[in-house]
Design an enzyme around this catalytic site. Structure first.
Site, PDB file in Angstrom:
ATOM      1  N   LYS A  53       0.841  -1.206   0.000  1.00  0.00           N
ATOM      2  CA  LYS A  53       0.000   0.000   0.000  1.00  0.00           C
ATOM      3  C   LYS A  53       0.874   1.253   0.000  1.00  0.00           C
ATOM      4  O   LYS A  53       0.600   2.212  -0.720  1.00  0.00           O
ATOM      5  CB  LYS A  53      -0.951  -0.034   1.209  1.00  0.00           C
ATOM      6  CG  LYS A  53      -2.023  -1.117   1.071  1.00  0.00           C
ATOM      7  CD  LYS A  53      -2.849  -1.356   2.326  1.00  0.00           C
ATOM      8  CE  LYS A  53      -3.790  -2.541   2.106  1.00  0.00           C
ATOM      9  NZ  LYS A  53      -4.651  -2.851   3.261  1.00  0.00           N
ATOM     10  N   GLN A  97      -4.441  -1.376   9.525  1.00  0.00           N
ATOM     11  CA  GLN A  97      -4.406  -2.714   8.946  1.00  0.00           C
ATOM     12  C   GLN A  97      -4.984  -3.731   9.924  1.00  0.00           C
ATOM     13  O   GLN A  97      -4.639  -3.742  11.111  1.00  0.00           O
ATOM     14  CB  GLN A  97      -2.952  -3.075   8.557  1.00  0.00           C
ATOM     15  CG  GLN A  97      -2.804  -4.379   7.803  1.00  0.00           C
ATOM     16  CD  GLN A  97      -3.415  -4.355   6.404  1.00  0.00           C
ATOM     17  OE1 GLN A  97      -3.583  -3.305   5.797  1.00  0.00           O
ATOM     18  NE2 GLN A  97      -3.756  -5.517   5.889  1.00  0.00           N
ATOM     19  N   ASP A 120     -11.037   2.576   4.021  1.00  0.00           N
ATOM     20  CA  ASP A 120     -11.404   1.155   3.910  1.00  0.00           C
ATOM     21  C   ASP A 120     -12.912   0.987   3.728  1.00  0.00           C
ATOM     22  O   ASP A 120     -13.374  -0.091   3.355  1.00  0.00           O
ATOM     23  CB  ASP A 120     -10.996   0.396   5.184  1.00  0.00           C
ATOM     24  CG  ASP A 120      -9.586  -0.167   5.118  1.00  0.00           C
ATOM     25  OD1 ASP A 120      -9.223  -0.710   4.055  1.00  0.00           O
ATOM     26  OD2 ASP A 120      -8.863  -0.074   6.132  1.00  0.00           O
TER      27      ASP A 120
HETATM   28  N1  GUN Z   1      -6.610  -6.780   6.218  1.00  0.00           N
HETATM   29  C1  GUN Z   1      -6.863  -7.554   5.138  1.00  0.00           C
HETATM   30  N2  GUN Z   1      -7.442  -6.814   4.158  1.00  0.00           N
HETATM   31  C2  GUN Z   1      -7.551  -5.548   4.642  1.00  0.00           C
HETATM   32  C3  GUN Z   1      -8.068  -4.330   4.101  1.00  0.00           C
HETATM   33  O1  GUN Z   1      -8.559  -4.247   2.982  1.00  0.00           O
HETATM   34  N3  GUN Z   1      -7.978  -3.245   4.927  1.00  0.00           N
HETATM   35  C4  GUN Z   1      -7.474  -3.312   6.162  1.00  0.00           C
HETATM   36  N4  GUN Z   1      -7.435  -2.188   6.900  1.00  0.00           N
HETATM   37  N5  GUN Z   1      -6.985  -4.421   6.702  1.00  0.00           N
HETATM   38  C5  GUN Z   1      -7.023  -5.525   5.946  1.00  0.00           C
END
Ligand code: GUN
Length: 288
Positions: A53, A97, A120
Site C-alpha cells: 500500500k 491494517q 477502507d
Molecule cells: N486486512 C486484510 N485486508 C484488509 C483491508 O482491505 N484493509 C485493512 N485495513 N486491513 C485488511
C-alpha cells in the site's frame, strides 16, 4: 480451450494511473493527498500488505505516513493515535491494517476513525451509505471485484451472480454492489445446501471463502465469469485462490473468464485504496 485470464495487473495499473492524474490535479490546487497507514504488531502478511500500500502511494503521488506500533499496544493508545490523526487536517485517509492484536477491539477502532477519512469503508456510517446507494467511499476489495468485471467488458445487469462467502468486509458488500448493478444475486455460505447446483446456474461467480479448492471444475457453467477473492496457501505453502484455476479455466471454455491469484483481486484492493485516498482528499476539501 481455456477461459480468458482477467488482467488484474493491467486493470489495477490503469486505476492507479487515473488516481495519479487526479492527485496531480489536486496538487495544482494546493492539496497533497495523504494517507496514514497504521500497523500494530508483527503479522507477516500484514507487513507485506502495508508495504504494498505504501509503495502504491509513492507511485501514485499520494503521501503516506507510517505508524508502526508494537504487538502489546494498548487499545487506549491506538484510539488516542486515531483521535490525533482525525484532527490532523493534512491527513485525508486513515488505514488501520487488520487483524489487530487480541487486546484491541476492531469494532472500537473502526468506530473511532472519522467517517470522512475511512478509506477502507469499514465504518458503519459508510457501510450504511453504501447500502442506501449514496455517494462516498466504496470498500476496496468489493469495488475492485466490480472493476475487474466491468473493465474486462462484462456487464452485471440481469446476470445471475453467485457470491460465495458472507463476511462483513468482503462477501456482503460484494453482493450489495452487484445488486446495485442490477444483478440477480445469490449469497452462499458454509451452511448453504446444493452449492454446486447453485454455482452451475451462475453467469458470474465471486468466491470469497479463503479456502483452496472451494470452486472446482464441476461447479461452473461454460461461458461463466469467475472472480477469485481467495488468498490462500495450499499444502505445499504455495499461494492459491479459492478456485482450482487450471481445471476451472478449462471448464469455463473460451467464452468464459477467470481472475488469477496472484495477479487478480489482490492488486485491485490496493488500486481502489488509492482511488479512495483521492475521494477522501476531495471530500475534505468540499470537491465532491
Ligand atoms: N486486512 C486484510 N485486508 C484488509 C483491508 O482491505 N484493509 C485493512 N485495513 N486491513 C485488511
Amino acid at each position: 480451450m481455456k477461459a480468458k485470464r482477467i488482467d488484474g495487473k493491467g486493470i489495477s495499473d490503469q486505476i492507479k494511473q487515473e488516481a495519479a492524474q487526479e492527485s496531480t490535479a489536486l496538487q495544482a490546487q494546493g492539496i497533497q493527498p495523504c494517507l496514514a497507514v497504521v500497523l500494530v504488531g508483527n503479522d507477516a502478511a500484514s507487513q507485506i500488505y502495508v508495504n504494498n500500500k505504501k509503495k502504491a502511494c509513492e507511485k501514485v503521488g499520494i503521501l503516506s505516513r507510517s505508524y508502526e506500533l508494537p504487538e502489546d499496544t494498548e487499545e487506549a493508545a491506538l484510539l488516542h493515535l486515531i483521535d490525533q490523526l482525525n484532527r490532523t487536517p493534512d491527513i485525508h485517509g486513515i488505514l488501520v491494517q487488520l487483524p489487530l492484536p487480541m487486546q484491541i477491539s476492531e469494532e472500537k477502532v473502526i468506530l473511532a476513525i472519522d467517517a470522512q477519512k475511512d478509506v477502507d469503508c469499514f465504518h458503519p456510517m459508510n457501510v450504511g451509505m453504501l447500502q442506501t446507494g449514496r455517494k462516498g467511499f466504496l470498500p476496496c476489495t468489493p469495488a475492485g471485484v466490480l472493476e475487474l468485471i466491468t473493465r474486462s467488458g462484462y456487464t452485471v445487469e440481469g446476470k445471475h451472480c453467485v457470491v460465495i462467502g458472507r463476511s462483513h468486509n468482503v462477501g456482503k458488500p460484494i453482493a450489495m454492489l452487484l445488486l446495485q448493478q442490477n444483478g440477480t444475486v445469490t449469497i452462499c455460505h458454509s451452511k448453504t445446501k446444493n452449492l454446486k447446483e447453485i454455482c452451475k446456474q451462475a453467469d458470474i461467480i465471486v468466491s470469497a471463502v479463503g479456502k483452496c479448492h472451494t470452486v472446482t471444475a464441476d461447479m461452473v457453467k461454460e461461458g461463466a465469469v469467475v472472480i477469485d477473492v481467495g488468498m490462500n496457501r495450499d499444502d505445499n505453502g504455495k499461494l492459491c485462490g479459492d478456485a482450482d484455476f487450471d481445471a476451472v479455466s478449462e471448464a469455463l471454455g473460451e467464452q468464459g473468464a477467470i481472475s488469477p491469484v496472484p495477479g487478480g483481486v489482490g492488486l485491485m484492493t490496493v488500486a481502489m485504496l488509492m482511488h479512495n485516498c483521492i475521494v477522501a482528499a476531495k471530500l475534505q476539501n468540499n470537491l465532491l
